[in-house]
Design an enzyme around this catalytic site. Structure first.
Site, PDB file in Angstrom:
ATOM      1  N   GLU A 256       0.945  -1.052  -0.128  1.00 37.73           N
ATOM      2  CA  GLU A 256       0.115  -0.161  -0.025  1.00 37.73           C
ATOM      3  C   GLU A 256       0.861   1.276   0.083  1.00 37.73           C
ATOM      4  OE1 GLU A 256      -3.148   0.287  -0.254  1.00 37.73           O
ATOM      5  OE2 GLU A 256      -3.857  -2.105   0.125  1.00 37.73           O
ATOM      6  N   CYS A 290      -2.532   8.898   2.563  1.00 35.16           N
ATOM      7  CA  CYS A 290      -2.102   8.565   1.250  1.00 35.16           C
ATOM      8  C   CYS A 290      -3.546   8.710   0.617  1.00 35.16           C
ATOM      9  CB  CYS A 290      -1.811   7.156   1.287  1.00 35.16           C
ATOM     10  SG  CYS A 290      -3.247   5.955   2.184  1.00 35.16           S
TER      11      CYS A 290
HETATM   12  P1  NAD Z   1       8.198   5.471   4.780  1.00 34.93           P
HETATM   13  O1  NAD Z   1       8.103   4.486   3.663  1.00 34.93           O
HETATM   14  O2  NAD Z   1       9.039   6.111   5.069  1.00 34.93           O
HETATM   15  O3  NAD Z   1       8.099   4.214   5.850  1.00 34.93           O
HETATM   16  C1  NAD Z   1       6.997   3.315   6.189  1.00 34.93           C
HETATM   17  C2  NAD Z   1       7.702   2.315   7.214  1.00 34.93           C
HETATM   18  O4  NAD Z   1       8.881   1.514   6.404  1.00 34.93           O
HETATM   19  C3  NAD Z   1       8.268   2.608   8.345  1.00 34.93           C
HETATM   20  O5  NAD Z   1       7.927   1.816   9.325  1.00 34.93           O
HETATM   21  C4  NAD Z   1       9.817   2.863   8.259  1.00 34.93           C
HETATM   22  O6  NAD Z   1      10.395   2.751   9.472  1.00 34.93           O
HETATM   23  C5  NAD Z   1       9.922   1.694   7.329  1.00 34.93           C
HETATM   24  N1  NAD Z   1      11.316   1.773   6.429  1.00 34.93           N
HETATM   25  C6  NAD Z   1      11.950   2.743   5.938  1.00 34.93           C
HETATM   26  N2  NAD Z   1      12.821   2.383   5.290  1.00 34.93           N
HETATM   27  C7  NAD Z   1      12.799   1.243   5.334  1.00 34.93           C
HETATM   28  C8  NAD Z   1      13.744   0.237   4.715  1.00 34.93           C
HETATM   29  N3  NAD Z   1      14.747   0.678   3.813  1.00 34.93           N
HETATM   30  N4  NAD Z   1      13.447  -1.085   5.009  1.00 34.93           N
HETATM   31  C9  NAD Z   1      12.404  -1.585   5.702  1.00 34.93           C
HETATM   32  N5  NAD Z   1      11.576  -0.632   5.957  1.00 34.93           N
HETATM   33  C10 NAD Z   1      11.785   0.692   6.024  1.00 34.93           C
HETATM   34  O7  NAD Z   1       6.614   6.049   4.813  1.00 34.93           O
HETATM   35  P2  NAD Z   1       6.222   7.173   5.961  1.00 34.93           P
HETATM   36  O8  NAD Z   1       6.750   8.324   5.865  1.00 34.93           O
HETATM   37  O9  NAD Z   1       6.209   6.220   7.408  1.00 34.93           O
HETATM   38  O10 NAD Z   1       4.812   7.270   5.667  1.00 34.93           O
HETATM   39  C11 NAD Z   1       4.196   7.997   4.639  1.00 34.93           C
HETATM   40  C12 NAD Z   1       3.763   7.074   3.229  1.00 34.93           C
HETATM   41  O11 NAD Z   1       2.932   6.014   3.643  1.00 34.93           O
HETATM   42  C13 NAD Z   1       3.226   8.119   2.353  1.00 34.93           C
HETATM   43  O12 NAD Z   1       3.784   8.000   1.000  1.00 34.93           O
HETATM   44  C14 NAD Z   1       1.896   7.745   2.327  1.00 34.93           C
HETATM   45  O13 NAD Z   1       1.284   7.759   1.099  1.00 34.93           O
HETATM   46  C15 NAD Z   1       2.124   6.202   2.442  1.00 34.93           C
HETATM   47  N6  NAD Z   1       0.694   5.552   2.902  1.00 34.93           N
HETATM   48  C16 NAD Z   1       0.097   4.566   2.148  1.00 34.93           C
HETATM   49  C17 NAD Z   1      -0.958   4.066   2.307  1.00 34.93           C
HETATM   50  C18 NAD Z   1      -1.705   3.323   1.837  1.00 34.93           C
HETATM   51  O14 NAD Z   1      -2.692   2.508   2.094  1.00 34.93           O
HETATM   52  N7  NAD Z   1      -1.564   3.224   0.331  1.00 34.93           N
HETATM   53  C19 NAD Z   1      -1.490   4.471   3.802  1.00 34.93           C
HETATM   54  C20 NAD Z   1      -0.608   5.413   4.667  1.00 34.93           C
HETATM   55  C21 NAD Z   1       0.674   5.682   4.182  1.00 34.93           C
END
Ligand code: NAD
Length: 483
Positions: A256, A290
């Site tokens: 997602e 999102c």
């Molecule tokens: P992010 O991708 O920075 O982080 C998400 C998660 O991934 C966190 O737990 C983070 O610690 C982890 N992470 C970061 N780097 C990683 C790596 N290299 N390997 C493994 N895990 C890693 O996102 P964010 O800033 O926490 O959230 C915002 C984003 O989430 C926005 O782009 C938003 O659109 C998206 N989002 C999507 C949905 C959906 O359902 N489509 C819902 C909510 C948020």
């Protein structure tokens, strides 16, 4: 840094039903975005801790997968009830670690709990089929088995719901999970663990690993052959990395990812209904969603009235510490998020956009951003290409409905689009032209545990919620039988 401790707050790793320090004793700080005060110091899992959690999950798997579906369902249903009983405390915790206002946090906890109720009902509907092979005449039995251990990785914008949207269907399917919550907001997920225990979830079935070493930790787990599903919610950038790691072990990915939602007001729309919808689609979770409306396309004939009314409503919203009653717009999660929002606003203004309300910077402490309405935003503005992730509505006008669908689709994302019109036939025809996984037609809210949530294109792979959600955690097995 000032520190206001919260009593009895779990802050360690949760593995096999026990609270453990990280194997190297490392920790990290969680702060309250509204005050910039330290809230808690949390254990930071190492890759070895990840393997320990997988050991626990593997041992728990056999028993959990073989429990009667009804038994799993009743545990999930109990979890729903216990979360609702503690809704207020959990909502306050979400506000403290994420910054959003209490009404947003309360709505999140109710939504998060609903995934347990919905999946309690799905757990007993794991239905297969029997048919006859057209040529050989053999019987074909098709049934679904729990896929195995699922690694779940979640973002900070919904510290409870993005996790429960994965945990509940995994548990309903019979899969144990290891979840890595976002480093900004690990506390709510940890606080849910005593509730799941009380509901009857056995040790090892749900393990929680907060960590500042996300890349290494998650990568190590995804390279372990015991892991069969990776379910991620977050940015498209990180999603691509996880897809690469998942490819090496051929793990089933559910993704997602980001969005860039168009919000379309067609010429025959009811402006007041469209403004109400815009307030939900833009301001729910202060735009940190999102699903947030990112690009507003308003027909020329309604443009001035719509933008004036939206600016009036957004400009009247109360900004402040999300714990204060009456506050509608809390703090953004951290300074980077605020900086990005400010830069996107400045970029749009430098390209000719005008500010109808907001647009100023609110001094700290706290990462506040005023609700902002920008009009006449040119297509070249960065905020039309990237997720704003803040309380900023960027508006542009259109006259030609035929070319509008192409403009809406002109993005790598395809999560959700909103359409406002008084003519349902026109709205449905327009919806069909859009490459988005979800459409809000005369509604600013699409999220529902009973609906298949998910995106097309680079917004993701797979769906969460509905019946599709549980299928991400099930493997289909076909048995060819002669009898
Ligand atoms: P992010 O991708 O920075 O982080 C998400 C998660 O991934 C966190 O737990 C983070 O610690 C982890 N992470 C970061 N780097 C990683 C790596 N290299 N390997 C493994 N895990 C890693 O996102 P964010 O800033 O926490 O959230 C915002 C984003 O989430 C926005 O782009 C938003 O659109 C998206 N989002 C999507 C949905 C959906 O359902 N489509 C819902 C909510 C948020």
């Amino acid at each position: 840094m000032r520190h206001t401790p919260i009593p009895n707050l779990p802050t360690k790793l949760y593995i096999n039903g026990e609270w453990l320090e990280a194997s190297d004793k490392a920790t990290f700080d969680v702060t309250n975005p509204a005050t910039e005060e330290l809230v808690a110091t949390v254990a930071s899992a190492t890759p070895e801790d990840g393997l320990l959690a997988l050991d626990a999950a593997q041992i728990a798997f056999h028993d959990w997968a073989h429990r009667k579906p009804r038994e799993r369902a009743e545990i999930l249903r109990k979890a729903f009830e216990l979360i609702i009983d503690q809704k207020e405390e959990l909502a306050r915790l979400v506000t403290i670690e994420n910054g959003k206002a209490l009404p947003d946090s309360r709505a999140e906890i109710a939504y998060a709990a609903e995934f347990f109720r919905w999946n309690a009902e799905e757990a007993v509907r794991n239905i297969g089929e029997v048919s006859r092979a057209p040529s050989s005449g053999a019987r074909m039995l098709v049934h679904h088995k729990p896929a195995g251990i699922a690694v779940l990785v979640t973002p900070w914008n919904y510290p409870a719901a993005m996790g429960t949207r994965k945990i509940a269907p995994a548990l309903a399917a019979g899969c144990p999970v290891v979840i890595k919550p976002a480093s900004e907001t690990p506390l709510t997920m940890l606080a849910l663990m005593p509730i799941l225990e009380a509901a009857g979830v056995p040790p090892g079935v749900v393990n929680v690993l907060p960590s500042r070493r996300s890349g290494l930790l998650v990568d190590t787990m995804l390279r372990d052959p015991r892991v069969r599903v990776v379910s991620f919610t977050g940015s498209t950038e990180v999603g691509r990395k996880l897809l690469r790691s998942a490819a090496d072990s051929v793990i089933n990915p559910a993704m997602e990812l980001g969005g860039n939602a168009p919000f379309v007001v067609l010429a025959d729309a009811n402006v007041d209904i469209a403004v109400e919808g815009a307030l939900v689609a833009k301001m729910r979770n202060l735009g940190e969603a999102c699903t947030a409306a990112n690009r507003f396309f308003v027909h020329d004939s309604l443009y001035d009235e719509f933008s004036r009314k939206l600016a009036h409503r957004m400009g009247a919203m109360r900004v402040g510490n999300g714990l204060e009653e009456g506050v509608e717009v809390g703090s953004l999660v951290n300074s980077e998020t605020r900086t990005k929002v400010v830069e996107l606003v400045e970029d749009a203004i430098s390209r000719g956009a005008r500010v109808l309300t907001g647009g100023t910077v609110i001094e700290g402490p706290g990462y506040f951003c005023p609700p902002t309405v920008l009009v006449d935003v040119p297509a070249s503005a960065e905020c039309f290409k990237e997720e704003i992730f803040g309380p900023v509505a960027a508006l542009t006008r259109f006259t030609d409905e035929d070319e509008l669908a192409t403009r809406c689709n002109d993005t790598e994302y395809g999560l959700v689009a909103y359409i406002f019109t008084e003519d349902l036939r026109r709205g449905l025809a327009f919806a069909e032209k859009l490459d988005f996984g979800m459409i809000g037609l005369n509604r600013g809210l699409v999220s529902d545990p009973a609906a298949p949530f998910g995106g097309m294109k680079q917004s993701g792979i797979g769906r969460e919620g509905a019946h599709e959600g549980i299928m991400e955690f099930l493997e289909t097995q076909y048995i060819s039988v002669e009898w």
